[in-house]
Write a protein that holds these residues in place. Structure first.
Motif, PDB file in Angstrom:
ATOM      1  N   ASP A  33      40.047  -1.999 -49.424  1.00 26.41           N
ATOM      2  CA  ASP A  33      40.430  -0.909 -48.518  1.00 26.41           C
ATOM      3  C   ASP A  33      39.557   0.329 -48.700  1.00 26.41           C
ATOM      4  OD1 ASP A  33      42.615  -2.076 -47.046  1.00 26.41           O
ATOM      5  OD2 ASP A  33      43.787  -2.000 -48.890  1.00 26.41           O
ATOM      6  N   ARG A  34      38.954   0.461 -49.884  1.00 26.52           N
ATOM      7  CA  ARG A  34      38.082   1.605 -50.140  1.00 26.52           C
ATOM      8  C   ARG A  34      36.632   1.324 -49.728  1.00 26.52           C
ATOM      9  NH1 ARG A  34      41.056   1.388 -55.091  1.00 26.52           N
ATOM     10  NH2 ARG A  34      42.530   3.126 -55.310  1.00 26.52           N
ATOM     11  N   LEU A  35      36.331   0.082 -49.456  1.00 24.49           N
ATOM     12  CA  LEU A  35      34.941  -0.293 -49.225  1.00 24.49           C
ATOM     13  C   LEU A  35      34.284   0.448 -48.055  1.00 24.49           C
ATOM     14  CD1 LEU A  35      32.798  -2.033 -50.473  1.00 24.49           C
ATOM     15  CD2 LEU A  35      33.518  -3.928 -49.020  1.00 24.49           C
ATOM     16  N   PRO A  36      34.947   0.622 -46.894  1.00 28.75           N
ATOM     17  CA  PRO A  36      34.312   1.386 -45.819  1.00 28.75           C
ATOM     18  C   PRO A  36      33.924   2.800 -46.237  1.00 28.75           C
ATOM     19  CG  PRO A  36      36.188   0.167 -44.957  1.00 28.75           C
ATOM     20  CD  PRO A  36      36.246   0.044 -46.456  1.00 28.75           C
ATOM     21  N   PHE A  37      34.728   3.416 -47.130  1.00 26.97           N
ATOM     22  CA  PHE A  37      34.435   4.771 -47.598  1.00 26.97           C
ATOM     23  C   PHE A  37      33.293   4.764 -48.611  1.00 26.97           C
ATOM     24  CE2 PHE A  37      38.791   4.459 -46.251  1.00 26.97           C
ATOM     25  CZ  PHE A  37      38.968   5.591 -45.472  1.00 26.97           C
ATOM     26  N   LYS A  38      33.186   3.687 -49.382  1.00 30.74           N
ATOM     27  CA  LYS A  38      32.095   3.561 -50.339  1.00 30.74           C
ATOM     28  C   LYS A  38      30.766   3.351 -49.623  1.00 30.74           C
ATOM     29  CE  LYS A  38      30.452   0.623 -54.147  1.00 30.74           C
ATOM     30  NZ  LYS A  38      30.760  -0.566 -55.002  1.00 30.74           N
ATOM     31  N   ILE A  39      30.780   2.522 -48.587  1.00 31.31           N
ATOM     32  CA  ILE A  39      29.553   2.217 -47.854  1.00 31.31           C
ATOM     33  C   ILE A  39      29.135   3.372 -46.958  1.00 31.31           C
ATOM     34  CG2 ILE A  39      28.576   0.690 -46.076  1.00 31.31           C
ATOM     35  CD1 ILE A  39      30.174  -1.582 -47.333  1.00 31.31           C
ATOM     36  N   ILE A  40      30.108   4.072 -46.382  1.00 32.79           N
ATOM     37  CA  ILE A  40      29.828   5.246 -45.534  1.00 32.79           C
ATOM     38  C   ILE A  40      30.453   6.466 -46.200  1.00 32.79           C
ATOM     39  CG2 ILE A  40      29.949   6.238 -43.225  1.00 32.79           C
ATOM     40  CD1 ILE A  40      28.454   3.638 -43.235  1.00 32.79           C
ATOM     41  N   PRO A  41      29.785   7.063 -47.180  1.00 32.27           N
ATOM     42  CA  PRO A  41      30.341   8.239 -47.860  1.00 32.27           C
ATOM     43  C   PRO A  41      30.350   9.455 -46.948  1.00 32.27           C
ATOM     44  CG  PRO A  41      28.100   7.834 -48.602  1.00 32.27           C
ATOM     45  CD  PRO A  41      28.459   6.674 -47.723  1.00 32.27           C
ATOM     46  N   LYS A  42      31.120  10.458 -47.309  1.00 29.21           N
ATOM     47  CA  LYS A  42      31.306  11.610 -46.423  1.00 29.21           C
ATOM     48  C   LYS A  42      30.055  12.468 -46.261  1.00 29.21           C
ATOM     49  CE  LYS A  42      33.477  14.329 -50.122  1.00 29.21           C
ATOM     50  NZ  LYS A  42      34.713  15.040 -50.513  1.00 29.21           N
ATOM     51  N   ASP A  43      29.110  12.350 -47.194  1.00 29.66           N
ATOM     52  CA  ASP A  43      27.882  13.141 -47.064  1.00 29.66           C
ATOM     53  C   ASP A  43      26.773  12.390 -46.334  1.00 29.66           C
ATOM     54  OD1 ASP A  43      27.515  11.254 -49.013  1.00 29.66           O
ATOM     55  OD2 ASP A  43      26.526  12.596 -50.445  1.00 29.66           O
ATOM     56  N   ARG A  44      27.087  11.219 -45.797  1.00 28.66           N
ATOM     57  CA  ARG A  44      26.093  10.432 -45.064  1.00 28.66           C
ATOM     58  C   ARG A  44      25.846  11.043 -43.685  1.00 28.66           C
ATOM     59  NH1 ARG A  44      24.252   4.872 -44.139  1.00 28.66           N
ATOM     60  NH2 ARG A  44      24.181   4.452 -41.901  1.00 28.66           N
ATOM     61  N   VAL A  45      24.589  11.066 -43.262  1.00 29.52           N
ATOM     62  CA  VAL A  45      24.256  11.496 -41.901  1.00 29.52           C
ATOM     63  C   VAL A  45      24.472  10.298 -40.986  1.00 29.52           C
ATOM     64  CG1 VAL A  45      22.469  12.367 -40.361  1.00 29.52           C
ATOM     65  CG2 VAL A  45      22.567  13.157 -42.745  1.00 29.52           C
ATOM     66  N   PRO A  46      25.465  10.368 -40.089  1.00 27.63           N
ATOM     67  CA  PRO A  46      25.803   9.184 -39.292  1.00 27.63           C
ATOM     68  C   PRO A  46      24.752   8.853 -38.236  1.00 27.63           C
ATOM     69  CG  PRO A  46      27.088  11.074 -38.564  1.00 27.63           C
ATOM     70  CD  PRO A  46      26.336  11.520 -39.786  1.00 27.63           C
ATOM     71  N   SER A  47      24.622   7.562 -37.941  1.00 27.77           N
ATOM     72  CA  SER A  47      23.741   7.113 -36.859  1.00 27.77           C
ATOM     73  C   SER A  47      24.473   7.176 -35.531  1.00 27.77           C
ATOM     74  CB  SER A  47      23.273   5.677 -37.124  1.00 27.77           C
ATOM     75  OG  SER A  47      22.552   5.600 -38.329  1.00 27.77           O
ATOM     76  N   ARG A  48      25.796   7.121 -35.586  1.00 28.53           N
ATOM     77  CA  ARG A  48      26.609   7.205 -34.380  1.00 28.53           C
ATOM     78  C   ARG A  48      27.215   8.607 -34.289  1.00 28.53           C
ATOM     79  NH1 ARG A  48      27.094   1.866 -36.057  1.00 28.53           N
ATOM     80  NH2 ARG A  48      26.767   0.297 -34.420  1.00 28.53           N
ATOM     81  N   CYS A  49      28.302   8.721 -33.549  1.00 25.62           N
ATOM     82  CA  CYS A  49      28.867  10.047 -33.295  1.00 25.62           C
ATOM     83  C   CYS A  49      29.397  10.710 -34.560  1.00 25.62           C
ATOM     84  CB  CYS A  49      29.970   9.943 -32.248  1.00 25.62           C
ATOM     85  SG  CYS A  49      31.347   8.855 -32.736  1.00 25.62           S
TER      86      CYS A  49
END
Length: 480
Positions: A33-49
């Motif tokens: 359940d934590r994996l999406p947050f690990k792979i996309i951390p909050k300091d990541r510059v998103p490619s999408r919106c």
């Protein structure tokens, strides 16, 4: 199809590896359940919106890896850990093969032709002269295409001397050779499973990763964890997919947890002999041309779209079919898992009781990375006598199947060969004409993927790289 090295491929590989690693470590229920947050951390510059949509898409990719049918079983309130429990407790059918991530589809506009700024407004104006629907007009000295008249024939693009007309396709629709991809009323992609031949071209072509395979990986992982005797049946195309020779690849597969490794090239030897005998019998009886049987997407094409070819295809089983029978006899009570470059093999495997699972090279790579296995560092033993089927390792490339069949008949020079190197809309139309006029051949080899199985949707390296590695491995084995 888009270049195999791209951001989506890298992201999918990372997701698969992290999920498999947590499974092997026994921590998947606590970590998933934590994996999406690990792979996309909050300091990541998103490619999408935003990062929230990217995390949602990671979640969907995990669900497809678990084999979930997103069209039917997507419950946004259900945590990933609950889905994992379901998968670990029971095996759900993993067909239909493909599923779509609706929020990942960007509702591409229909394919169209556009005039770029490269247009010079030339005096010859071949675009206007050759347009069959008078859809080209000139405004302020530059060509424009009237969309309400355009039939997207591409004539204007063909004749423009400045290459000023560009085609803007819908990648998934353009890649599908049988029209199985469609848009619903909201413009979101859907797969018509009644038409789909499992070729995976749409999966490899969508730049948003909106079409996914419903993986069978967890079904296989459970076999390995359960301590069963599991035999890995490796497709000939595996040579060249990893930085090592076949002996090292086999050693790495055993280190992952498989009990035995069986080369499907040995099963291909049986297919080659039987197809050779069948071909000679049909030629003697004046039956006409015969087509090969090893490509499952081609078999699906016959069943769903080109029914007139049913009496033209070989009655022999594919190498996978014969390989499974050999393995079950050689290791009674074993479970068999085909490892290959193809998605459609899952559709074929569902028709055989002897085949217990199918995974791709990409999924095998995730298993290697999850266990920190470096193939080229493995010590591999290649002392077994493979002379009887060594040439059948060439089933992986265009011309390899026909070449092996010819090598097992008395007079190969008397047999006319035709190769269909890749299925697309054009080749499907060509094959449809065989209803009226038979091809000038005795044996027709059909490969769904251009270049052969080394270009399948489950591969992990470019075909040209695979060919170089295969050639190097072959040269090294001869020196040894």
């Amino acid at each position: 199809m888009i270049e195999i090295n791209n951001q989506y491929t890298l992201m999918k590989r990372k997701i698969d590896t992290e999920v498999v690693r947590s499974f092997f470590n026994g921590t998947i229920l606590e970590e998933i359940d934590r994996l999406p947050f690990k792979i996309i951390p909050k300091d990541r510059v998103p490619s999408r919106c935003c990062i929230y949509k990217e995390r949602a898409l990671v979640r969907y990719r995990i669900l497809s890896l678990l084999g979930v049918d997103l069209e039917k079983d997507d419950d946004e309130l259900k945590p990933l850990s609950a889905y994992v429990k379901d998968v670990l407790e029971r095996d759900e059918p993993s067909l239909p093969l493909l599923t779509t991530i609706k929020s990942g589809c960007y509702a591409c506009p229909k394919d169209q032709y556009k005039v770029s700024d490269a247009c010079r407004g030339c005096f010859a104006r071949p675009c206007m002269a050759n347009c069959p629907k008078d859809a080209i007009v000139f405004i302020n000295g530059q060509a424009h295409i009237q969309e309400d008249r355009c039939i997207r024939c591409g004539k204007c693009m063909e004749v423009c001397p400045f290459h000023a007309v560009v085609h803007i396709p819908v990648p998934c629709e353009e890649a599908c050779p049988v029209g199985a991809i469609r848009k619903n009323d909201a413009g979101v992609v859907e797969v018509d499973h009644s038409k789909c031949i499992g070729c995976g071209k749409c999966v490899r072509s969508c730049p948003f990763g909106a079409i996914e395979e419903r993986s069978e990986l967890f079904h296989v992982l459970k076999m390995l964890k359960g301590g069963e005797k599991v035999v890995a049946m490796i497709a000939p195309a595996i040579d060249g997919q990893f930085p090592g020779n076949l002996g090292q690849i086999k050693a790495a597969i055993e280190k992952v947890g498989f009990s035995e490794v069986f080369e499907v090239a040995e099963g291909a030897e049986v297919t080659s002999v039987k197809e050779g005998e069948e071909l000679l019998e049909k030629m003697k009886a004046g039956h006409g041309y015969m087509t090969t049987s090893c490509c499952p997407s081609y078999m699906e094409l016959i069943d769903k779209h080109l029914g007139f070819l049913k009496d033209r295809k070989s009655d022999s089983l594919s190498p996978m079919g014969y390989s499974a029978a050999i393995c079950k006899k050689r290791w009674p009570g074993c479970r068999t898992v085909f490892i290959g470059p193809c998605l459609a093999k899952r559709v074929e495997a569902a028709k055989f009781d002897d085949i217990d699972g199918v995974i791709t090279f990409a999924e095998l790579a995730a298993m290697f990375m999850a266990k920190d296995i470096d193939v080229k560092e493995m010590v591999g033993d290649e002392t077994a006598d493979v002379s009887a089927f060594e040439d059948c390792r060439e089933y992986a490339v265009t011309g390899g199947v026909a070449g092996c069949v010819l090598g097992r008949v008395s007079d190969p020079s008397s047999i006319r060969i035709m190769n269909i190197d890749g299925l697309d809309k054009k080749t499907v139309r060509l094959m449809n004409t065989w209803q009226r006029k038979a091809p000038d051949a005795d044996l027709v080899e059909v490969m769904c993927c251009q270049g052969g199985c080394i270009a399948g949707p489950g591969t992990i390296v470019k075909p040209q790289v695979a060919l170089r590695l295969r050639a190097a491995n072959k040269a090294a084995s001869k020196k040894a």
